[in-house]
Design a protein around this motif. Structure first.
Motif: not given
Length: 661
Positions: A503-512, A514-525
């Protein structure tokens, strides 16, 4: 001792009881106490004084014993009797060899038996002395002092002191030893026996013969021949060097001066520095600079420099606009004031140039005066040097005569000492034989000790090897270290947020994700902000290029105007300056005339010195030839046996005297 042991002990205790170190010194307190006593002999006064001063001096040593006694065995004893115990301890430690046990026993028996038994039984205990009392004393003094001065004398008298303690114990227990009966001694009588026959002398057993060892070579105890040859060569070389030194010091050049002047040293240093600066061992091989004049190299600007320059030109435009607005409103032009200011500055500059020229000429004039003064000083110094050289020449002549006399006396002394050395050779030979015997005995003992040490080392090595084999056998036993893990189960600690590793591995994959999506938005700005900044830089570059072109045109116009209005450098003319130039020319001419005279004098002197040196060389060569001829003559005479060694030495000495004179 005229006083009884009890009275002496009471006086010693009383002196310690009445002593106050804050108010009086040791000597003053003893003198005051002795003044109160009457009808006491000098020996008793000396004993009381020595005991009191010793107790004060070694107070720390005595307090170790007293503190231990009151803590361990003397809990019921009075503290007011501590000085009594201190005096007895001092007498036992430092004065027992002088008093002996008989007098010490009388001091002890003059006091209460129970007190003395309790204290001495504690103090004279062998275990206490060798353990904690010795350790405490080692903290205060060095180990050699504690062992040699405090413990050794006490341990030497300890059997007799323990016998005294046992007598005190018997006295407390009311035990009386029976008196020994006097038994008459036995008188021996000879037996009436027949005289035995004399035994026959047995045959002597053959003494085993040892193998004859190789004798030690005689060269071991003799000096090598090469050493004697080297010593003789040293003596001969030293004599030759002294002769040459006397000759060179007698006929040394009067004009030679080995020391260099300050000016010469300065020039040598400058020449060496110049040569070292040309060396390029560690030179950094850099790329050559570009030719900015012939090549039109574009200057690369970054964003900060472009914005800074654009801001500068914007400020200039705003200042020009404000200036035009002020003129339009009726402000006055400052061109007339600037023209007047320029003329006044020109006059001030001319005045400053005249002052600078005046100072320069004054400096040159003082320089010429200094050169003339230096020339006069050099003349005086040369005259003094000639006088000093004549004095040194006379002193050197006297020194050489005195040195020659001392050399003759030393030669006679050497001959006398050589005769004395021959008598010491026999004593040295006996000493060598005695040392040889000692070395043989020591070698036999060292061989036996070496054999024993090797056997002990072998046994120790075998014991260590057995221990190492046991340790390796214990380490060779395998250990089970396998542990099975289930990733789907929790740890089982009973916490609310507890979950398994899967379960810990699944939660870490979901967090990664979410971080990639936030990084793409920051790059466009960031890309949008960069495009806006590039557009701003392009606009500022256009304005900078326009201003630069206008500035180059204005600079070209100013350069043409400056070429047209350029004039020659104004000449500085002043009465004071002309007068100083005239004085400078006069001083310079006087200096050159003086230097010319000095050059002529120096040439004459050098010619005289050269002629004197040539004559001196010729006389020296002639003198050396005469000396070589005399040596050859003496060698021939000695080889033919016409003269002994003393005669040859006399002949050499006479030749040396003739050469020196």
């Amino acid at each position: 001792m005229s006083l009884a042991h009890k009275q002496l002990l009471e006086h010693c205790v009383e002196v310690l009881d009445t002593f106050q170190p804050e108010l009086r010194s040791v000597e003053q307190h003893v003198n005051n106490y002795m003044a109160k006593l009457k009808n006491i002999e000098d020996s008793d006064q000396t004993f009381i004084t020595e005991v009191f001063s010793g107790c004060v001096r070694y107070d720390s040593v005595l307090n170790v014993v007293l503190d231990g006694f009151y803590i361990r065995s003397g809990k019921s004893s009075l503290r007011s009797e501590s000085n009594l115990y201190k005096v007895l301890t001092y007498l036992a430690l430092f004065r027992l060899d002088e008093l002996e046990v008989a007098h010490y026993r009388k001091f002890v028996k003059s006091q209460d038996v129970n007190k003395m038994y309790k204290f001495l039984n504690f103090f004279m205990d062998d275990k206490n002395l060798r353990t904690w009392i010795k350790d405490e004393w080692n903290k205060l003094y060095e180990r050699p002092f504690v062992q040699m001065t405090l413990l050794s004398p006490l341990l030497r008298w300890l059997p007799e002191l323990q016998e005294m303690i046992q007598q005190l114990a018997d006295k407390i227990a009311n035990k009386v030893k029976p008196k020994k009966q006097i038994i008459p001694t036995t008188e021996p009588k000879a037996f009436n026996l027949t005289q035995p026959r004399p035994r026959s002398v047995p045959m002597p057993e053959p003494i085993p013969k040892l193998e004859k060892h190789k004798p030690v070579p005689k060269t071991t105890y003799q000096d090598p021949k090469q050493k004697r040859i080297i010593e003789e060569n040293k003596v001969m070389n030293r004599r030759k060097a002294e002769e040459r030194l006397m000759e060179s010091s007698r006929y040394q050049f009067a004009c030679a001066n080995p020391e260099k002047s300050d000016k010469t040293r300065h020039r040598l240093q400058s020449i060496l520095a110049e040569q070292e600066s040309k060396l390029e061992f560690d030179k950094h091989k850099a790329n050559p600079l570009p030719n900015f004049v012939s090549e039109n190299i574009p200057i690369k600007l970054n964003a900060a420099s472009i914005l800074r320059e654009g801001k500068l030109f914007q400020k200039r435009e705003e200042e020009e606009l404000r200036k035009l607005e002020r003129l339009e409103a009726g402000a006055k032009d400052a061109s007339d004031f600037l023209r007047w200011q320029q003329e006044m500055r020109k006059q001030d500059m001319d005045r400053q140039l005249a002052e600078i020229e005046q100072r320069r000429l004054e400096g040159k004039l003082s320089h010429e005066d200094a050169i003339l003064a230096r020339q006069n000083l050099i003349k005086d110094n040369k005259q003094k040097v000639t006088e000093m050289k004549e004095e040194a020449k006379a002193i050197m002549q006297e020194y050489l005569e005195k040195k020659f006399k001392e050399e003759q006396e030393m030669r006679v002394l050497v001959e006398q000492t050589m005769e004395g050395h021959q008598n010491t050779k026999e004593a040295k030979k006996k000493l060598k034989d005695y040392k040889r015997k000692i070395v043989q005995d020591v070698n036999e003992e060292s061989k036996e000790l070496m054999r024993q040490a090797l056997e002990e080392a072998e046994a120790e090595m075998r014991r260590k090897m057995e221990i190492i084999q046991q340790i390796r056998a214990m380490e060779a036993v395998p250990a089970i270290r396998v542990k099975f893990v289930d990733f789907t189960k929790t740890a089982g600690y009973g916490l609310l947020s507890e979950f398994s590793l899967a379960e810990l591995k699944e939660r870490l994959a979901l967090m990664k994700m979410a971080e990639r999506e936030a990084e793409e938005e920051k790059r466009d700005e960031i890309l949008a902000s960069k495009e806006a900044k590039d557009q701003l830089l392009m606009n500022t570059l256009e304005t900078i290029s326009k201003h630069r072109s206008e500035m180059t045109k204005a600079a070209a116009n100013r350069l043409e105007i400056k070429k047209k209005t350029r004039q020659t450098k104004p000449e500085v003319r002043d009465d004071k300056v002309l007068e100083l130039e005239k004085k400078l020319a006069e001083r310079k001419a006087a200096r050159l005339e003086e230097q010319g005279k000095e050059r002529l004098d120096s040439r004459k002197q050098t010619q005289r010195a050269r002629s004197f040196i040539n004559a001196k060389r010729a006389s020296e060569e002639k003198r050396w030839e005469e000396l070589e001829k005399t040596k050859e003559r003496t060698a021939k005479l000695t080889s033919q046996g016409m003269y002994n060694s003393k005669g040859a030495n006399k002949l050499m000495a006479s030749n040396r005297i003739s050469v020196v004179t």
